[in-house]
Design an enzyme around this catalytic site. Structure first.
Site, PDB file in Angstrom:
ATOM      1  N   VAL B 135      68.051  25.731  40.419  1.00 46.49           N
ATOM      2  CA  VAL B 135      68.434  24.445  39.828  1.00 46.49           C
ATOM      3  C   VAL B 135      67.230  23.702  39.262  1.00 46.49           C
ATOM      4  O   VAL B 135      67.380  22.622  38.706  1.00 46.49           O
ATOM      5  CB  VAL B 135      69.152  23.511  40.841  1.00 46.49           C
ATOM      6  N   GLU B 136      66.040  24.277  39.397  1.00 47.64           N
ATOM      7  CA  GLU B 136      64.868  23.597  38.848  1.00 47.64           C
ATOM      8  C   GLU B 136      64.305  24.431  37.688  1.00 47.64           C
ATOM      9  O   GLU B 136      64.881  24.460  36.608  1.00 47.64           O
ATOM     10  CB  GLU B 136      63.852  23.317  39.965  1.00 47.64           C
TER      11      GLU B 136
END
Lengths: 346, 346
Positions: B135-136
């Site tokens: 998610v990063e």
């Protein structure tokens, strides 16, 4: 003195004019290109002062220009990456992909107009586009102004930047401040600039041969002036359609701006300044290799097949257009207040 | 001389020691907090040298650390925005939202461990997390190393940063370089630092009263030391559950790291350095107003109702923790080559 000089020039002119190929390439280049000036140019109706440039730098890096508070001008026009994002097309709000490759901000001040289709007449007009584009920053001018007015640290610098204005925090002034900052983002002292100033050694033999080819093959028809391009509008595919992979059918370029049939697939020629570090290429961003791009230009624009050897030489010339990159201090931005509109991230 | 001094100290000590309330607040504060040291601390097994710090700065700003080539460390830990992103929770690859509020990078070097749950023992270990988190940055160490190795401009600076290493472009060295750069991101000379160094005028009367309340109410139990916090692990909701809006049920904090029942909803206390400019608050980022956060801490952690007047004073004290923000030059990053792995943006 004057009387003596004229005949000499005449003689030289006659000798050189006998055949293109024999005229000194440096002299030919000097007639077509100009070095990047040492000083940032003055903007029309937008006088720079140190506070305005500083404000522009702050705004350029401030992601609160976007609805999400995540995307700044520097996201897609990264001053550390040749003024671009090195992506095929840019990514904006909600991870949407923009329709075209992000043009470099570096030396953009010397382009005839902004955006690939020239729809913004100057950098100030350009700056207003991405702020509002739903696939980019997805913001609204009134929300941006409310945001900036809610940030106490911005008020004094807007006042100092636009002296005498009663209400200086406006969308127009945001754009003006960004414009004067962007006008400082130039890359002087490229090897080619040194060459244009008379230093023949600034280009290697192969690079100078590449320059000669660049002149002789006709590349200069679209790529001339200070920016080695960016001077006018030209169809992409003058001689040959480069194919839908490289020139997507849906993007008709300047036709979308003018609705004139002759403007179908017409684009503003890009500057070739720093082209070696600002891949991928073309408005579609579909070509990553500069040598490939040179060959495609040969067939699409000139109707010629550029040989491997010639393409390599032209490419080596193009690397001499990489100038001294601007050194930019990352600004310390003033903090939010309780009244700052919340980021909208969905 | 010495003989004369001792009795005086004893007398003062007895007088001050008679009751907490009567001991001088500056002296009490000095026993609990420390000013930010002027010099960046040395990192364990990671000696700083100028090249390594410079490399760390480059990597910190290089979006090519991410799979998309769009997200850099600075995206979520913006050195111009108090070392954070001013979002509830961060936005990463594919516009995914991370589970927790981005902690500031500023002074993070003085925290006991990194991340809200302390799962990284130091900044080098931390740096490896977001690079790989889906998610990063959504990257893989091997792809990152291949990317960096494909960028010719990075090779000499890696060599200079890690002298004597045959193959210095490694994921470990990326993390080490980022660590020594981040160790320079400290904010000394906050008004409170000046106060701790003996300048009583550095705090206004209300701010000093806020400090007294901060000491007396028990805030210091979790917020002490150089960073006014960041020193240990504490349950969020010692006295009272702050409610699922502020402490989402699913995020059990350190329990996810240790699987120990006692660690449910336990988090590393955040540093309160620069807290006034790094909203929103708590690991959930659900509270935007610092005054509100102070009151929530009172009820959740101390089981007390902090009055409006006291909360305002504590908040005014907290604003004195805003230090001199680091001035960071945006790096000029070395360009891609033809072998640079393409960005993955889907």
């Amino acid at each position: 003195m004057k009387g003596k000089t004229i005949p000499l020039i005449l003689i030289l002119g006659l000798a050189a004019g006998a055949a293109w190929g024999k005229e000194d390439v440096m002299n030919r280049a000097r007639g077509i290109f100009k070095p990047i000036p040492a000083k940032a140019p003055a903007m029309k109706d937008n006088p720079a002062n140190p506070a305005r440039v500083e404000l522009g730098r702050m705004l350029y890096f401030d992601p609160r220009l976007s609805a999400s508070h995540l995307i700044s001008c520097n996201t897609c026009h990264n001053v550390g990456l040749g003024g671009t994002d090195l992506l095929e097309t840019s990514i904006g709000h909600g991870w949407q992909k923009g329709p075209r490759n992000s043009p470099t901000v570096l030396n953009a001040v010397y382009n005839i107009a902004q955006f690939w289709d020239g729809r913004a007449e100057d950098l100030a007009a350009q700056a207003k586009g991405p702020v509002q584009a739903s696939v980019e920053m997805n913001n609204k001018p009134e929300n941006l102004v409310a945001t900036l007015k809610s940030i106490p640290g911005y008020i004094p610098i807007f006042k100092k930047s636009f002296p005498g204005e009663a209400d200086p925090v406006t969308f127009d002034n945001v754009a003006k401040a960004i414009e004067v900052f962007e006008a400082t983002l130039v890359t002087p002292d490229a090897p080619f600039d040194k060459y244009l100033k008379g230093n023949r050694k600034a280009l290697s033999a192969a690079e100078e041969q590449g320059l000669t080819l660049f002149l002789d093959k006709g590349c200069v028809a679209c790529h001339s002036g200070i920016n080695v391009g960016g001077t006018g509008y030209f169809p992409f595919g003058v001689k040959e359609d480069p194919g839908p992979e490289i020139r997507p059918v849906d993007d008709t370029g300047r036709y979308k701006v003018t609705s004139t049939a002759a403007d179908k697939y017409v684009f503003r020629s890009p500057s070739l300044r720093n082209v070696a570090i600002t891949m991928p290429y073309f408005h579609s961003g579909k070509v990553w290799n500069l040598n490939d791009a040179v060959k495609i230009m040969g067939s699409a624009q000139l109707g010629i097949k550029i040989t491997d050897d010639d393409a390599a030489k032209i490419t080596s010339f193009l690397t001499t257009l990489t100038g001294k990159q601007p050194k930019v201090m990352h600004p310390v931005l003033p903090p939010n207040s309780d009244t700052t509109p919340r980021p909208v991230t969905n």
